[in-house]
Write a protein that holds these residues in place. Sequence first.
Motif, PDB file in Angstrom:
ATOM      1  N   PRO A   1       1.237   5.440   0.267  1.00  0.00           N
ATOM      2  CA  PRO A   1       0.512   6.638   0.730  1.00  0.00           C
ATOM      3  C   PRO A   1       0.308   7.608  -0.419  1.00  0.00           C
ATOM      4  O   PRO A   1       1.213   7.861  -1.214  1.00  0.00           O
TER       5      PRO A   1
ATOM      6  N   TYR B   1      -4.421   5.534   1.307  1.00  0.00           N
ATOM      7  CA  TYR B   1      -3.456   4.569   0.774  1.00  0.00           C
ATOM      8  C   TYR B   1      -4.084   3.870  -0.431  1.00  0.00           C
ATOM      9  O   TYR B   1      -5.312   3.689  -0.498  1.00  0.00           O
TER      10      TYR B   1
ATOM     11  N   MET C   1       0.851  -1.189   0.000  1.00  0.00           N
ATOM     12  CA  MET C   1       0.000   0.000   0.000  1.00  0.00           C
ATOM     13  C   MET C   1       0.892   1.245   0.000  1.00  0.00           C
ATOM     14  O   MET C   1       1.795   1.382   0.835  1.00  0.00           O
TER      15      MET C   1
ATOM     16  N   LYS D   1      -5.497  10.621   5.827  1.00  0.00           N
ATOM     17  CA  LYS D   1      -4.611   9.643   5.201  1.00  0.00           C
ATOM     18  C   LYS D   1      -5.371   8.863   4.140  1.00  0.00           C
ATOM     19  O   LYS D   1      -6.558   8.561   4.299  1.00  0.00           O
TER      20      LYS D   1
END
Length: 521
Positions: A432, A442, A430, A440
Amino acid sequence: RCLFFFAREQASQRCVATPPRLPHSLLLPAEPTASAAMPSPTCYLLLNPSRACHRLLPPSPRLPARCARLRVSCDVPRQGGDDGGGPKRGVIPAGAGKGKKQVVFFDAAPPVAQQGDGEDGKGKAPEVKQDGAALRALRRATKRTLSVLSNLPLAIAEMFAIAGLMALGTVIDQGEPPSHYFEQFPEDNPVFGFITWRWILTPGFDHMFSSPVFLGLLALLAASLMACTFTTQLPMVKVAKRWSFMSSGGSIRKQDFAESLPRASIQDLGVILMGAGYEVFTKGPSLYAFKGLAGRYAPIGVHVAMIFVMAGATLSATGSFKGSVDVPQGLNFVIGDIMKPKGIFSVAPDVFNTEVHVNRFYMEYYDSGEVSQFYSDLSLFDLDGKEVMRRTIKVNDPLRYGGITIYQTDWGFSALQVKKNGEGPFNLAMAPLQLNGNKKLYGTFLPLEDSDSSGVKGISMLARDLQSIVLYDQDGKFVGVRRPSSKLPIEINGNEILIEDAIGSTGLDLKVRTTDSVLPF
Protein backbone atom coordinates in the motif's frame (compact mmCIF):
# COMPACT_ATOMS: atom_id res chain seq x y z
CA ARG A 1 -48.21 8.52 67.05
CA CYS A 2 -51.15 10.75 67.95
CA LEU A 3 -53.32 9.91 70.99
CA PHE A 4 -56.34 11.98 71.88
CA PHE A 5 -57.06 13.12 75.44
CA PHE A 6 -60.72 13.77 76.18
CA ALA A 7 -62.17 16.05 78.91
CA ARG A 8 -65.70 16.35 80.23
CA GLU A 9 -67.09 19.14 82.41
CA GLN A 10 -69.59 18.50 85.17
CA ALA A 11 -71.39 20.88 87.57
CA SER A 12 -68.64 21.36 90.16
CA GLN A 13 -65.60 19.43 88.87
CA ARG A 14 -63.59 18.52 85.80
CA CYS A 15 -62.42 14.95 85.45
CA VAL A 16 -59.57 14.09 83.15
CA ALA A 17 -58.31 10.65 82.19
CA THR A 18 -54.57 10.49 81.54
CA PRO A 19 -53.38 8.14 78.80
CA PRO A 20 -50.44 5.77 79.33
CA ARG A 21 -47.31 7.84 79.92
CA LEU A 22 -44.83 7.98 77.02
CA PRO A 23 -41.25 9.25 77.22
CA HIS A 24 -40.77 12.92 76.41
CA SER A 25 -44.47 13.37 75.67
CA LEU A 26 -46.37 16.63 75.57
CA LEU A 27 -50.05 17.45 76.00
CA LEU A 28 -51.32 20.31 73.86
CA PRO A 29 -54.84 21.63 73.33
CA ALA A 30 -56.25 20.60 69.99
CA GLU A 31 -58.36 23.78 69.90
CA PRO A 32 -56.81 26.95 71.45
CA THR A 33 -59.06 29.16 73.59
CA ALA A 34 -58.68 32.66 74.92
CA SER A 35 -59.59 31.62 78.47
CA ALA A 36 -56.82 30.79 80.93
CA ALA A 37 -58.98 28.05 82.45
CA MET A 38 -59.10 24.58 81.05
CA PRO A 39 -61.24 24.49 77.87
CA SER A 40 -64.50 22.65 78.14
CA PRO A 41 -65.64 20.45 76.53
CA THR A 42 -62.74 19.85 74.14
CA CYS A 43 -59.91 17.44 73.53
CA TYR A 44 -56.20 17.43 74.16
CA LEU A 45 -53.65 15.92 71.86
CA LEU A 46 -50.77 13.84 73.19
CA LEU A 47 -47.71 14.27 70.96
CA ASN A 48 -44.81 11.84 71.05
CA PRO A 49 -41.79 13.64 69.52
CA SER A 50 -40.19 10.31 68.56
CA ARG A 51 -42.89 9.77 65.94
CA ALA A 52 -44.08 12.30 63.37
CA CYS A 53 -47.76 13.29 63.60
CA HIS A 54 -49.07 13.99 60.12
CA ARG A 55 -52.53 15.31 60.89
CA LEU A 56 -54.94 16.21 63.68
CA LEU A 57 -57.91 13.90 63.95
CA PRO A 58 -61.34 15.32 64.89
CA PRO A 59 -62.48 14.97 68.52
CA SER A 60 -64.14 11.68 69.39
CA PRO A 61 -67.78 11.60 70.57
CA ARG A 62 -68.56 12.81 74.11
CA LEU A 63 -67.68 10.29 76.82
CA PRO A 64 -70.30 8.76 79.09
CA ALA A 65 -71.27 10.66 82.21
CA ARG A 66 -69.13 8.56 84.53
CA CYS A 67 -66.30 7.94 82.06
CA ALA A 68 -66.96 4.22 82.54
CA ARG A 69 -65.09 3.08 79.44
CA LEU A 70 -61.88 4.72 80.55
CA ARG A 71 -62.39 3.55 84.12
CA VAL A 72 -62.12 7.07 85.57
CA SER A 73 -63.33 8.03 89.03
CA CYS A 74 -64.54 11.59 89.51
CA ASP A 75 -65.29 11.55 93.30
CA VAL A 76 -62.31 13.59 94.50
CA PRO A 77 -62.87 17.36 94.92
CA ARG A 78 -60.62 19.80 93.20
CA GLN A 79 -57.69 21.08 95.24
CA GLY A 80 -55.92 24.36 95.09
CA GLY A 81 -57.31 27.71 94.22
CA ASP A 82 -56.61 31.03 92.70
CA ASP A 83 -53.76 31.84 95.04
CA GLY A 84 -51.36 32.84 92.32
CA GLY A 85 -49.31 29.73 92.86
CA GLY A 86 -50.17 28.26 89.51
CA PRO A 87 -52.44 25.35 88.75
CA LYS A 88 -52.92 22.69 91.44
CA ARG A 89 -53.61 19.05 91.06
CA GLY A 90 -54.54 16.16 93.30
CA VAL A 91 -53.89 12.50 92.65
CA ILE A 92 -55.77 9.49 93.95
CA PRO A 93 -53.44 7.28 95.97
CA ALA A 94 -52.08 4.27 94.16
CA GLY A 95 -53.83 1.87 96.56
CA ALA A 96 -57.29 3.37 96.17
CA GLY A 97 -58.09 0.93 93.41
CA LYS A 98 -55.83 -1.41 91.52
CA GLY A 99 -57.74 -1.23 88.29
CA LYS A 100 -58.32 2.54 88.29
CA LYS A 101 -56.49 5.08 86.22
CA GLN A 102 -54.91 8.13 87.76
CA VAL A 103 -57.22 11.13 88.03
CA VAL A 104 -55.65 14.57 87.61
CA PHE A 105 -57.43 17.91 88.11
CA PHE A 106 -56.25 20.84 86.05
CA ASP A 107 -57.10 24.51 85.96
CA ALA A 108 -55.05 24.81 82.75
CA ALA A 109 -53.45 22.58 80.19
CA PRO A 110 -51.79 19.55 81.84
CA PRO A 111 -48.01 19.75 82.28
CA VAL A 112 -45.38 17.57 80.68
CA ALA A 113 -45.36 14.07 82.16
CA GLN A 114 -42.51 13.62 84.66
CA GLN A 115 -40.52 10.58 85.55
CA GLY A 116 -41.49 8.90 88.82
CA ASP A 117 -45.24 9.49 88.37
CA GLY A 118 -45.89 5.79 87.92
CA GLU A 119 -47.90 3.69 90.33
CA ASP A 120 -44.74 2.52 92.08
CA GLY A 121 -43.18 5.98 92.16
CA LYS A 122 -40.12 4.66 90.38
CA GLY A 123 -41.18 4.76 86.78
CA LYS A 124 -38.49 5.18 84.15
CA ALA A 125 -38.68 6.08 80.48
CA PRO A 126 -38.05 2.98 78.36
CA GLU A 127 -34.64 2.91 76.75
CA VAL A 128 -34.45 3.14 72.98
CA LYS A 129 -32.97 0.00 71.60
CA GLN A 130 -29.78 0.40 69.67
CA ASP A 131 -30.94 -1.86 66.86
CA GLY A 132 -34.11 0.20 66.43
CA ALA A 133 -32.10 3.41 66.23
CA ALA A 134 -29.76 1.87 63.69
CA LEU A 135 -32.74 0.74 61.60
CA ARG A 136 -34.27 4.21 61.66
CA ALA A 137 -30.93 5.73 60.69
CA LEU A 138 -30.68 3.28 57.80
CA ARG A 139 -34.18 4.16 56.64
CA ARG A 140 -33.42 7.89 56.79
CA ALA A 141 -30.20 7.37 54.83
CA THR A 142 -32.08 5.30 52.24
CA LYS A 143 -34.72 7.99 51.83
CA ARG A 144 -32.10 10.69 51.42
CA THR A 145 -30.21 8.61 48.86
CA LEU A 146 -33.37 7.91 46.85
CA SER A 147 -34.30 11.59 47.02
CA VAL A 148 -30.91 12.60 45.63
CA LEU A 149 -30.86 9.94 42.90
CA SER A 150 -34.40 10.72 41.73
CA ASN A 151 -33.53 14.39 41.22
CA LEU A 152 -34.36 15.37 37.65
CA PRO A 153 -31.46 17.86 37.13
CA LEU A 154 -29.03 15.15 38.25
CA ALA A 155 -30.44 12.66 35.71
CA ILE A 156 -30.24 15.27 32.93
CA ALA A 157 -26.63 16.04 33.85
CA GLU A 158 -25.80 12.33 33.76
CA MET A 159 -27.29 11.95 30.28
CA PHE A 160 -25.38 14.99 28.99
CA ALA A 161 -22.15 13.59 30.45
CA ILE A 162 -22.73 10.21 28.79
CA ALA A 163 -23.51 11.90 25.47
CA GLY A 164 -20.33 13.95 25.77
CA LEU A 165 -18.21 10.85 26.40
CA MET A 166 -19.82 9.09 23.43
CA ALA A 167 -19.01 12.05 21.19
CA LEU A 168 -15.47 12.07 22.54
CA GLY A 169 -15.20 8.36 21.74
CA THR A 170 -15.95 9.08 18.09
CA VAL A 171 -13.21 11.73 17.94
CA ILE A 172 -10.47 9.70 19.66
CA ASP A 173 -9.27 6.63 17.79
CA GLN A 174 -10.37 3.55 19.71
CA GLY A 175 -8.44 0.35 20.32
CA GLU A 176 -5.11 1.55 18.95
CA PRO A 177 -1.75 0.58 20.51
CA PRO A 178 -0.20 3.05 22.99
CA SER A 179 2.40 4.14 20.43
CA HIS A 180 -0.41 5.58 18.29
CA TYR A 181 -1.48 7.92 21.11
CA PHE A 182 2.13 8.83 21.87
CA GLU A 183 2.39 10.13 18.30
CA GLN A 184 -1.03 11.76 18.09
CA PHE A 185 -0.93 13.43 21.53
CA PRO A 186 2.75 14.11 22.33
CA GLU A 187 3.75 15.79 25.55
CA ASP A 188 6.00 18.32 23.83
CA ASN A 189 3.16 19.53 21.59
CA PRO A 190 -0.18 19.06 23.44
CA VAL A 191 -3.45 19.28 21.54
CA PHE A 192 -5.25 22.53 22.48
CA GLY A 193 -2.28 23.30 24.67
CA PHE A 194 -2.95 20.73 27.41
CA ILE A 195 -4.25 17.38 26.02
CA THR A 196 -1.51 14.75 25.93
CA TRP A 197 -1.53 10.98 25.73
CA ARG A 198 -1.89 10.81 29.53
CA TRP A 199 -5.37 12.33 29.25
CA ILE A 200 -6.30 9.48 26.90
CA LEU A 201 -4.66 6.41 28.40
CA THR A 202 -5.01 7.12 32.14
CA PRO A 203 -8.87 7.21 32.26
CA GLY A 204 -9.10 4.52 29.58
CA PHE A 205 -10.48 6.73 26.82
CA ASP A 206 -8.64 4.60 24.24
CA HIS A 207 -11.45 2.09 24.86
CA MET A 208 -14.12 4.60 25.82
CA PHE A 209 -17.19 2.37 25.95
CA SER A 210 -15.61 -0.08 28.39
CA SER A 211 -13.73 2.51 30.49
CA PRO A 212 -14.57 2.78 34.21
CA VAL A 213 -15.71 6.40 33.79
CA PHE A 214 -18.25 5.56 31.08
CA LEU A 215 -19.56 2.42 32.80
CA GLY A 216 -19.78 4.28 36.12
CA LEU A 217 -21.96 6.98 34.55
CA LEU A 218 -24.19 4.30 33.03
CA ALA A 219 -24.60 2.68 36.45
CA LEU A 220 -25.38 6.05 38.06
CA LEU A 221 -28.01 6.85 35.42
CA ALA A 222 -29.59 3.40 35.88
CA ALA A 223 -29.76 4.02 39.65
CA SER A 224 -31.42 7.40 39.05
CA LEU A 225 -34.01 5.84 36.74
CA MET A 226 -34.84 3.10 39.23
CA ALA A 227 -35.06 5.60 42.11
CA CYS A 228 -37.40 7.82 40.09
CA THR A 229 -39.54 4.82 39.17
CA PHE A 230 -39.98 3.64 42.76
CA THR A 231 -40.36 7.04 44.41
CA THR A 232 -42.41 8.90 41.80
CA GLN A 233 -43.84 6.85 38.95
CA LEU A 234 -45.17 3.82 40.84
CA PRO A 235 -46.91 5.96 43.51
CA MET A 236 -48.52 8.02 40.74
CA VAL A 237 -49.87 4.83 39.17
CA LYS A 238 -51.27 3.67 42.52
CA VAL A 239 -53.01 7.01 43.06
CA ALA A 240 -54.42 6.99 39.53
CA LYS A 241 -55.91 3.51 40.06
CA ARG A 242 -57.95 4.57 43.09
CA TRP A 243 -61.64 5.20 42.65
CA SER A 244 -62.68 8.50 44.21
CA PHE A 245 -66.43 8.89 44.66
CA MET A 246 -67.59 12.28 45.95
CA SER A 247 -70.91 12.29 47.74
CA SER A 248 -71.56 16.03 47.90
CA GLY A 249 -71.86 18.76 45.33
CA GLY A 250 -69.71 21.05 47.39
CA SER A 251 -66.67 18.81 47.12
CA ILE A 252 -67.18 18.57 43.37
CA ARG A 253 -67.40 22.35 43.00
CA LYS A 254 -64.02 22.69 44.72
CA GLN A 255 -62.31 20.85 41.85
CA ASP A 256 -60.30 22.79 39.28
CA PHE A 257 -62.96 22.14 36.63
CA ALA A 258 -66.60 21.82 37.69
CA GLU A 259 -69.91 22.28 35.90
CA SER A 260 -73.58 21.94 36.91
CA LEU A 261 -75.91 19.97 34.61
CA PRO A 262 -79.41 20.39 36.10
CA ARG A 263 -81.22 18.10 33.64
CA ALA A 264 -78.51 15.45 33.14
CA SER A 265 -78.75 11.88 34.37
CA ILE A 266 -75.97 9.66 35.64
CA GLN A 267 -76.86 6.92 33.15
CA ASP A 268 -76.76 9.20 30.12
CA LEU A 269 -73.52 10.79 31.26
CA GLY A 270 -71.96 7.36 31.74
CA VAL A 271 -72.89 6.31 28.21
CA ILE A 272 -71.41 9.50 26.76
CA LEU A 273 -68.18 9.09 28.72
CA MET A 274 -67.85 5.44 27.70
CA GLY A 275 -68.21 6.49 24.09
CA ALA A 276 -65.36 8.97 24.63
CA GLY A 277 -63.07 6.21 25.85
CA TYR A 278 -63.51 6.61 29.60
CA GLU A 279 -63.72 3.79 32.14
CA VAL A 280 -66.96 4.46 34.07
CA PHE A 281 -67.94 3.33 37.59
CA THR A 282 -71.17 4.14 39.42
CA LYS A 283 -72.06 3.91 43.08
CA GLY A 284 -75.58 4.96 43.95
CA PRO A 285 -76.09 8.52 42.76
CA SER A 286 -72.35 9.03 42.19
CA LEU A 287 -70.31 8.42 39.06
CA TYR A 288 -66.52 8.17 38.64
CA ALA A 289 -64.80 7.97 35.23
CA PHE A 290 -61.21 8.07 34.08
CA LYS A 291 -59.08 7.42 31.04
CA GLY A 292 -55.38 7.60 30.21
CA LEU A 293 -54.31 5.21 32.94
CA ALA A 294 -52.04 3.46 30.44
CA GLY A 295 -50.20 6.75 30.02
CA ARG A 296 -49.17 6.53 33.65
CA TYR A 297 -47.19 3.41 32.75
CA ALA A 298 -45.40 5.08 29.82
CA PRO A 299 -42.60 6.69 31.91
CA ILE A 300 -42.03 3.38 33.67
CA GLY A 301 -41.74 1.63 30.29
CA VAL A 302 -39.25 4.25 29.10
CA HIS A 303 -37.16 3.81 32.23
CA VAL A 304 -37.16 0.02 31.91
CA ALA A 305 -36.20 0.24 28.23
CA MET A 306 -33.31 2.59 28.98
CA ILE A 307 -32.07 0.30 31.75
CA PHE A 308 -32.17 -2.71 29.38
CA VAL A 309 -30.24 -0.79 26.73
CA MET A 310 -27.58 0.28 29.21
CA ALA A 311 -27.35 -3.22 30.67
CA GLY A 312 -26.85 -4.68 27.19
CA ALA A 313 -24.18 -2.12 26.37
CA THR A 314 -22.40 -2.87 29.64
CA LEU A 315 -22.47 -6.63 29.05
CA SER A 316 -21.20 -6.16 25.51
CA ALA A 317 -18.39 -3.91 26.69
CA THR A 318 -17.28 -6.04 29.63
CA GLY A 319 -18.06 -9.56 28.43
CA SER A 320 -16.94 -9.74 24.80
CA PHE A 321 -13.99 -10.41 22.51
CA LYS A 322 -13.00 -8.51 19.41
CA GLY A 323 -10.44 -8.93 16.67
CA SER A 324 -9.66 -7.95 13.09
CA VAL A 325 -7.58 -9.59 10.38
CA ASP A 326 -6.61 -9.16 6.71
CA VAL A 327 -6.49 -12.55 4.99
CA PRO A 328 -5.37 -13.08 1.38
CA GLN A 329 -7.49 -15.28 -0.82
CA GLY A 330 -6.68 -18.96 -0.35
CA LEU A 331 -5.29 -18.68 3.19
CA ASN A 332 -6.84 -19.40 6.58
CA PHE A 333 -6.67 -18.42 10.28
CA VAL A 334 -7.81 -19.70 13.70
CA ILE A 335 -10.38 -17.51 15.44
CA GLY A 336 -8.75 -17.72 18.88
CA ASP A 337 -5.42 -16.43 17.51
CA ILE A 338 -6.77 -12.97 16.71
CA MET A 339 -9.39 -12.40 19.44
CA LYS A 340 -8.71 -10.07 22.37
CA PRO A 341 -10.86 -9.81 25.54
CA LYS A 342 -12.67 -6.50 26.07
CA GLY A 343 -13.70 -6.79 29.74
CA ILE A 344 -13.49 -8.61 33.04
CA PHE A 345 -16.42 -10.90 32.19
CA SER A 346 -14.95 -12.16 28.91
CA VAL A 347 -14.82 -15.96 28.83
CA ALA A 348 -13.38 -17.75 25.81
CA PRO A 349 -15.96 -20.09 24.20
CA ASP A 350 -15.25 -23.34 22.37
CA VAL A 351 -15.77 -21.62 19.01
CA PHE A 352 -12.27 -20.15 19.39
CA ASN A 353 -10.88 -23.45 18.06
CA THR A 354 -12.67 -22.97 14.73
CA GLU A 355 -10.54 -22.42 11.62
CA VAL A 356 -11.68 -20.02 8.90
CA HIS A 357 -10.59 -20.49 5.28
CA VAL A 358 -11.00 -17.78 2.62
CA ASN A 359 -12.06 -19.66 -0.51
CA ARG A 360 -12.45 -16.58 -2.68
CA PHE A 361 -12.51 -12.79 -2.49
CA TYR A 362 -14.00 -10.66 -5.26
CA MET A 363 -15.51 -7.21 -5.84
CA GLU A 364 -18.24 -5.53 -7.86
CA TYR A 365 -17.86 -2.11 -9.50
CA TYR A 366 -20.00 0.78 -10.62
CA ASP A 367 -19.96 1.89 -14.25
CA SER A 368 -17.57 4.66 -13.23
CA GLY A 369 -15.07 2.06 -12.03
CA GLU A 370 -15.54 2.69 -8.30
CA VAL A 371 -15.94 -0.27 -5.97
CA SER A 372 -19.60 -0.89 -5.10
CA GLN A 373 -19.44 -4.10 -3.04
CA PHE A 374 -16.95 -6.79 -2.01
CA TYR A 375 -17.53 -10.40 -1.04
CA SER A 376 -15.74 -13.17 0.86
CA ASP A 377 -16.50 -16.86 0.40
CA LEU A 378 -15.67 -18.39 3.82
CA SER A 379 -15.55 -21.96 5.13
CA LEU A 380 -15.45 -22.89 8.82
CA PHE A 381 -13.72 -26.09 10.02
CA ASP A 382 -13.76 -27.74 13.46
CA LEU A 383 -10.83 -29.42 15.22
CA ASP A 384 -11.32 -32.62 13.21
CA GLY A 385 -11.02 -30.71 9.91
CA LYS A 386 -14.70 -31.11 9.11
CA GLU A 387 -16.40 -28.22 7.35
CA VAL A 388 -19.21 -27.10 9.63
CA MET A 389 -20.35 -24.06 7.65
CA ARG A 390 -19.75 -22.27 4.36
CA ARG A 391 -21.17 -18.90 3.46
CA THR A 392 -20.47 -15.84 1.32
CA ILE A 393 -20.57 -12.60 3.28
CA LYS A 394 -20.61 -8.96 2.21
CA VAL A 395 -20.87 -5.55 3.83
CA ASN A 396 -23.89 -5.41 6.17
CA ASP A 397 -24.47 -9.16 5.76
CA PRO A 398 -22.26 -10.93 8.35
CA LEU A 399 -21.76 -14.59 9.20
CA ARG A 400 -22.93 -15.87 12.61
CA TYR A 401 -21.89 -19.18 14.10
CA GLY A 402 -21.71 -20.39 17.71
CA GLY A 403 -21.87 -16.91 19.23
CA ILE A 404 -19.28 -15.45 16.84
CA THR A 405 -20.07 -12.81 14.22
CA ILE A 406 -17.77 -12.20 11.23
CA TYR A 407 -18.22 -8.89 9.44
CA GLN A 408 -16.96 -7.86 6.01
CA THR A 409 -15.37 -4.47 6.65
CA ASP A 410 -12.47 -3.85 4.28
CA TRP A 411 -10.46 -5.11 1.37
CA GLY A 412 -6.89 -5.01 0.17
CA PHE A 413 -4.56 -5.98 -2.67
CA SER A 414 -2.36 -8.88 -1.68
CA ALA A 415 -0.32 -9.94 -4.75
CA LEU A 416 -0.02 -10.05 -8.54
CA GLN A 417 0.65 -13.22 -10.48
CA VAL A 418 2.94 -12.27 -13.38
CA LYS A 419 4.69 -14.23 -16.15
CA LYS A 420 7.89 -12.85 -17.75
CA ASN A 421 8.87 -14.25 -21.16
CA GLY A 422 6.74 -17.30 -20.48
CA GLU A 423 8.36 -18.04 -17.12
CA GLY A 424 6.44 -18.13 -13.90
CA PRO A 425 4.01 -17.21 -12.67
CA PHE A 426 5.73 -15.07 -10.08
CA ASN A 427 3.80 -13.81 -7.06
CA LEU A 428 4.66 -10.15 -6.59
CA ALA A 429 3.53 -8.69 -3.24
CA MET A 430 1.53 -5.48 -3.54
CA ALA A 431 2.43 -2.76 -1.04
CA PRO A 432 0.00 0.00 0.00
CA LEU A 433 1.22 3.48 -0.91
CA GLN A 434 0.45 6.58 1.15
CA LEU A 435 -2.10 8.91 -0.44
CA ASN A 436 -4.06 11.91 0.75
CA GLY A 437 -7.72 11.15 1.28
CA ASN A 438 -9.50 7.80 1.27
CA LYS A 439 -8.26 6.62 -2.11
CA LYS A 440 -6.25 3.40 -2.15
CA LEU A 441 -3.16 2.78 -4.24
CA TYR A 442 -0.97 -0.33 -4.36
CA GLY A 443 2.32 -0.90 -6.09
CA THR A 444 4.91 -3.59 -6.88
CA PHE A 445 8.19 -3.97 -8.78
CA LEU A 446 9.45 -6.63 -11.22
CA PRO A 447 13.30 -6.51 -11.52
CA LEU A 448 14.78 -7.06 -14.98
CA GLU A 449 18.35 -7.51 -13.70
CA ASP A 450 20.05 -9.37 -10.90
CA SER A 451 18.44 -8.12 -7.68
CA ASP A 452 21.79 -8.35 -5.84
CA SER A 453 23.47 -5.77 -8.05
CA SER A 454 23.30 -2.07 -7.31
CA GLY A 455 21.04 0.23 -9.30
CA VAL A 456 18.53 -2.48 -10.17
CA LYS A 457 16.09 -1.48 -12.89
CA GLY A 458 12.77 -3.06 -13.57
CA ILE A 459 9.08 -2.66 -14.36
CA SER A 460 6.80 -0.77 -11.97
CA MET A 461 3.11 -1.71 -11.59
CA LEU A 462 0.41 0.34 -9.89
CA ALA A 463 -3.24 -0.49 -9.15
CA ARG A 464 -6.20 1.21 -7.49
CA ASP A 465 -8.30 -1.94 -7.43
CA LEU A 466 -8.32 -5.51 -8.71
CA GLN A 467 -9.64 -4.81 -12.22
CA SER A 468 -6.83 -2.85 -13.90
CA ILE A 469 -3.02 -2.66 -13.63
CA VAL A 470 -0.95 0.32 -14.87
CA LEU A 471 2.60 -0.57 -16.08
CA TYR A 472 5.73 1.62 -16.37
CA ASP A 473 9.08 0.73 -17.97
CA GLN A 474 12.49 0.87 -16.28
CA ASP A 475 12.78 4.58 -17.06
CA GLY A 476 9.46 5.34 -15.37
CA LYS A 477 7.56 5.95 -18.62
CA PHE A 478 3.96 4.86 -18.98
CA VAL A 479 3.58 1.75 -21.13
CA GLY A 480 -0.01 0.63 -20.84
CA VAL A 481 -2.90 -0.82 -18.80
CA ARG A 482 -3.89 -4.46 -18.56
CA ARG A 483 -6.78 -6.26 -16.93
CA PRO A 484 -5.92 -9.54 -15.14
CA SER A 485 -8.83 -11.25 -16.87
CA SER A 486 -7.78 -10.16 -20.40
CA LYS A 487 -4.80 -12.56 -20.67
CA LEU A 488 -3.15 -10.10 -23.08
CA PRO A 489 0.67 -9.77 -22.88
CA ILE A 490 2.49 -6.44 -23.13
CA GLU A 491 6.04 -5.72 -24.40
CA ILE A 492 8.21 -3.70 -21.99
CA ASN A 493 11.99 -3.17 -22.52
CA GLY A 494 12.20 -6.28 -24.67
CA ASN A 495 10.32 -8.46 -22.16
CA GLU A 496 6.90 -9.99 -22.62
CA ILE A 497 4.82 -9.43 -19.49
CA LEU A 498 1.54 -11.23 -18.83
CA ILE A 499 -0.73 -10.44 -15.87
CA GLU A 500 -2.17 -13.77 -14.77
CA ASP A 501 -4.24 -12.82 -11.74
CA ALA A 502 -4.82 -10.19 -9.09
CA ILE A 503 -5.09 -11.68 -5.60
CA GLY A 504 -7.11 -9.62 -3.18
CA SER A 505 -7.27 -9.83 0.61
CA THR A 506 -10.39 -9.57 2.72
CA GLY A 507 -10.64 -7.39 5.80
CA LEU A 508 -12.71 -9.08 8.51
CA ASP A 509 -13.87 -7.93 11.94
CA LEU A 510 -14.81 -10.64 14.44
CA LYS A 511 -16.86 -10.21 17.61
CA VAL A 512 -17.71 -12.78 20.24
CA ARG A 513 -20.14 -11.97 23.04
CA THR A 514 -20.23 -14.47 25.89
CA THR A 515 -23.83 -13.36 26.61
CA ASP A 516 -25.13 -14.37 23.17
CA SER A 517 -25.99 -17.85 24.43
CA VAL A 518 -28.25 -16.22 27.06
CA LEU A 519 -29.70 -13.46 24.86
CA PRO A 520 -29.53 -14.80 21.30
CA PHE A 521 -31.76 -12.03 19.98
